[in-house]
Design a protein around this motif. Structure first.
Motif, short mmCIF file in Angstrom:
data_model
loop_
_atom_site.label_atom_id
_atom_site.label_comp_id
_atom_site.label_asym_id
_atom_site.label_seq_id
_atom_site.Cartn_x
_atom_site.Cartn_y
_atom_site.Cartn_z
N UNK A 104 0.81 -1.23 0.00
CA UNK A 104 0.00 0.00 0.00
C UNK A 104 0.84 1.27 0.00
N UNK A 105 2.10 1.18 0.42
CA UNK A 105 2.92 2.38 0.57
C UNK A 105 4.10 2.36 -0.39
N UNK A 106 4.55 3.54 -0.76
CA UNK A 106 5.72 3.69 -1.60
C UNK A 106 6.96 3.11 -0.89
N UNK A 107 7.91 2.51 -1.63
CA UNK A 107 9.10 1.94 -0.97
C UNK A 107 9.84 2.93 -0.07
N UNK A 108 9.91 4.19 -0.48
CA UNK A 108 10.59 5.18 0.36
C UNK A 108 9.80 5.43 1.64
N UNK A 226 -4.42 -6.66 15.26
CA UNK A 226 -5.55 -6.55 14.34
C UNK A 226 -5.96 -5.09 14.12
N UNK A 227 -6.04 -4.32 15.22
CA UNK A 227 -6.39 -2.90 15.09
C UNK A 227 -5.33 -2.16 14.30
N UNK A 228 -4.07 -2.52 14.51
CA UNK A 228 -2.96 -1.88 13.79
C UNK A 228 -3.07 -2.10 12.29
N UNK A 229 -3.43 -3.31 11.89
CA UNK A 229 -3.56 -3.61 10.46
C UNK A 229 -4.72 -2.85 9.83
N UNK A 237 -4.44 5.93 2.45
CA UNK A 237 -5.00 6.94 1.56
C UNK A 237 -5.12 8.29 2.26
N UNK A 238 -5.39 8.28 3.57
CA UNK A 238 -5.58 9.54 4.30
C UNK A 238 -4.26 10.16 4.72
N UNK A 239 -3.23 9.35 4.99
CA UNK A 239 -1.96 9.86 5.50
C UNK A 239 -0.82 9.00 4.94
N UNK A 240 -0.59 9.08 3.63
CA UNK A 240 0.38 8.16 3.01
C UNK A 240 1.81 8.32 3.50
N UNK A 241 2.23 9.54 3.86
CA UNK A 241 3.62 9.75 4.27
C UNK A 241 3.93 9.15 5.64
N UNK A 242 3.00 9.32 6.59
CA UNK A 242 3.26 8.91 7.98
C UNK A 242 2.28 7.85 8.47
N UNK A 389 6.97 -10.25 0.42
CA UNK A 389 6.91 -8.79 0.50
C UNK A 389 7.37 -8.13 -0.79
N UNK A 390 8.08 -8.88 -1.64
CA UNK A 390 8.58 -8.34 -2.90
C UNK A 390 9.95 -8.91 -3.22
N UNK A 391 10.31 -8.88 -4.51
CA UNK A 391 11.58 -9.47 -4.93
C UNK A 391 12.78 -8.78 -4.28
N UNK A 392 12.69 -7.48 -4.10
CA UNK A 392 13.81 -6.74 -3.51
C UNK A 392 14.11 -7.19 -2.09
N UNK A 393 13.07 -7.52 -1.33
CA UNK A 393 13.27 -7.98 0.05
C UNK A 393 14.03 -9.30 0.08
#
Length: 494
Positions: A104-108, A226-229, A237-242, A389-393
């Motif tokens: 859901x989030x950008x790699x950076x 569960x709540x964290x997820x 979508x509401x706070x993508x950076x943080x 999690x992805x090929x890079x991981x």
């Protein structure tokens, strides 16, 4: 006679039985002999009684299930298994959480969230982890001073963590561009609040373990995870950076209220009532002497778990740190399994020092029985686990995860030894071992990093823990065999 005294003696009796080698079925014929022929009660047929005895015997749990049921009657294993179950829940939900974050989030942003969480946990744990050993050691003996002991730990840990975090925020330029976003007033204030929340959140688990209520720790972790997820998904979508950092800390703050109401409203009063006549509560000088020896060592271990990732974050870009942190997090979860059984051993060793050697042997056997298969699976399936999690991981984190998993094997020996030292109050030796391990890991990491990159952390952990395990093995052997020689001599003399 208090319930706690009965529990302690019952645990000790079970431990002594478990230590002996009793052939299966050694007492199986006792019931049938008692009711054979004339010995049977009037009006009851021998065949019927044999059938009843056979039915009861068949209904009894056997094999692994029987062993598990017996273990769960022993507070040492009950608390140890509960803490291990908590680690398993944390691992499963944690993998789900980070999988969602990677998707859901950008790699950076993913790497940035990991870096900020790592820094927050570093400062929150500066004193909190120092109190873990003390709470496990003294809560069982604190009696009427139990509430005071817990509250003091909460306050000191929170205040120290926030003070250190203020120093971190004032020196942000020293820590590289990864942490530059914390320079704003709002972001900095939220970071300080998160340090305070996590300090108390860290101590809740060991408080429950010290009160012999570790079975509630997995329940707390399940709700938190569960709540964290759910919050992670909403904030993408509401706070993508943080969103990663916010979703990590808000559920922890929510969990503080019900758990501490349970601890101080129900568990602590019962503990005080049950233990008020069993021993004299420890005084502040005694606790202070223990912390004086234990905290420097614990602080050293803190450097291994939390300071090294912060140093790595200051050296690499956010994307690379995201790959490193995922493998490092999974490796630390496996290492935590060794610490779980050791924490339970400290608690039970404080309740009953006479059974420390026997309990240490049992804890060591159970720890290896559980951890060895996990290490083998992790080494074999490491690339597939991280590829989720992805090929890079997988490409950049597999070797690190495998090295950290292998390093857990000597860590089991070290943790059991350290737990025995805590239970005996041997703070000086405790500090020496922990400080030595931390120095070896930090120095070897810094020396190897220019040549091996992030994998230097894995090599440093493996080599350092093998070296320390080799140095303490003689002391561990003496601790495990304590009492055996004298018992054998008495038996021979008789």
């Amino acid at each position: 006679m208090s319930d706690t005294s009965a529990d302690v003696r019952g645990g000790k009796d079970m431990s002594e039985l478990d230590e002996r080698t009793i052939p299966n079925g050694a007492f199986a014929d006792a019931g049938s002999e008692r009711f054979d022929g004339a010995a049977a009660p009037a009006g009851t047929g021998s065949a019927t009684l044999h059938e009843d005895v056979a039915a009861q015997t068949a209904a009894r749990p056997t094999g692994l299930w029987s062993k598990l049921v017996r273990d769960l009657r022993n507070p040492l294993f009950r608390n140890g298994y509960a803490l291990m179950a908590n680690t398993a829940i944390t691992a499963v939900l944690g993998m789900g959480y980070w999988w969602l974050a990677a998707k859901l989030y950008d790699p950076a942003d993913f790497g940035h969230g990991q870096a900020v969480i790592t820094a927050m946990r570093l400062f929150a744990s500066l004193t909190a982890l120092g109190f873990v050993g003390a709470l496990a050691r003294f809560i069982p003996l604190a009696g009427r001073r139990t509430p005071e002991l817990i509250v003091r730990a909460y306050v000191i840990a929170g205040a120290t963590g926030v003070t250190a975090a203020v120093g971190f925020l004032l020196t942000l330029p020293w820590w590289g561009p990864t942490y530059a976003s914390l320079g704003g007033f709002g972001q900095g204030l939220f970071f300080l609040a998160s340090v305070l929340v996590w300090s108390v959140f860290t101590l809740q688990d060991v408080t429950l373990a010290g009160l012999r209520k570790a079975t509630w720790v997995p329940v707390n972790s399940l709700g938190y995870g569960l709540v964290k997820m759910v919050m992670l998904v909403g904030l993408a979508f509401a706070l993508p950076d943080d969103g990663i950092f916010v979703s990590w800390i808000i559920p922890a703050a929510m969990a503080l209220i019900p758990i501490n109401i349970f601890i101080f409203g129900k568990v602590v009063p019962r503990h005080v009532k049950e233990t008020k006549t069993t021993s004299a509560p420890p005084g502040l000088p005694e606790i202070g002497r223990f912390l004086a020896g234990d905290y420097p060592g614990t602080f050293s271990i803190l450097a291994i778990v939390y300071l090294i990732p912060v140093l790595i974050a200051a050296q690499v870009d956010e994307v690379t740190f995201g790959y490193f942190s995922m493998a490092h997090t999974l490796g630390c979860l496996i290492e935590l399994l060794a610490m779980n059984m050791a924490t339970s051993l400290t608690v039970e060793g404080s309740f009953d020092r006479d059974a420390l050697a026997a309990n240490s042997r049992r804890a060591l056997r159970r720890a290896f029985m559980i951890i060895i298969p996990i290490v083998i699976v992790t080494i074999a399936a490491g690339p597939f686990i991280l590829r989720v999690f992805g090929d890079g991981f997988a490409d950049r984190g597999t070797l690190l995860l495998q090295l950290m998993a292998l390093a857990v094997l000597p860590r089991v020996l070290i943790e059991i030894y350290l737990s025995g030292l805590r239970a005996r109050g041997q703070a000086r030796k405790l500090a020496l071992v922990q400080i030595g391990l931390a120095v070896l890991v930090l120095v070897s990491t810094m020396l190897l990093f220019p040549h091996l990159g992030v994998n230097a952390v894995g090599y440093a952990l493996l080599l350092s823990e093998l070296a320390v395990a080799a140095l303490i093995v003689n002391g561990l052997r003496k601790m495990l065999n304590y009492g055996k020689t004298s018992q054998s001599s008495v038996a021979s003399g008789s």
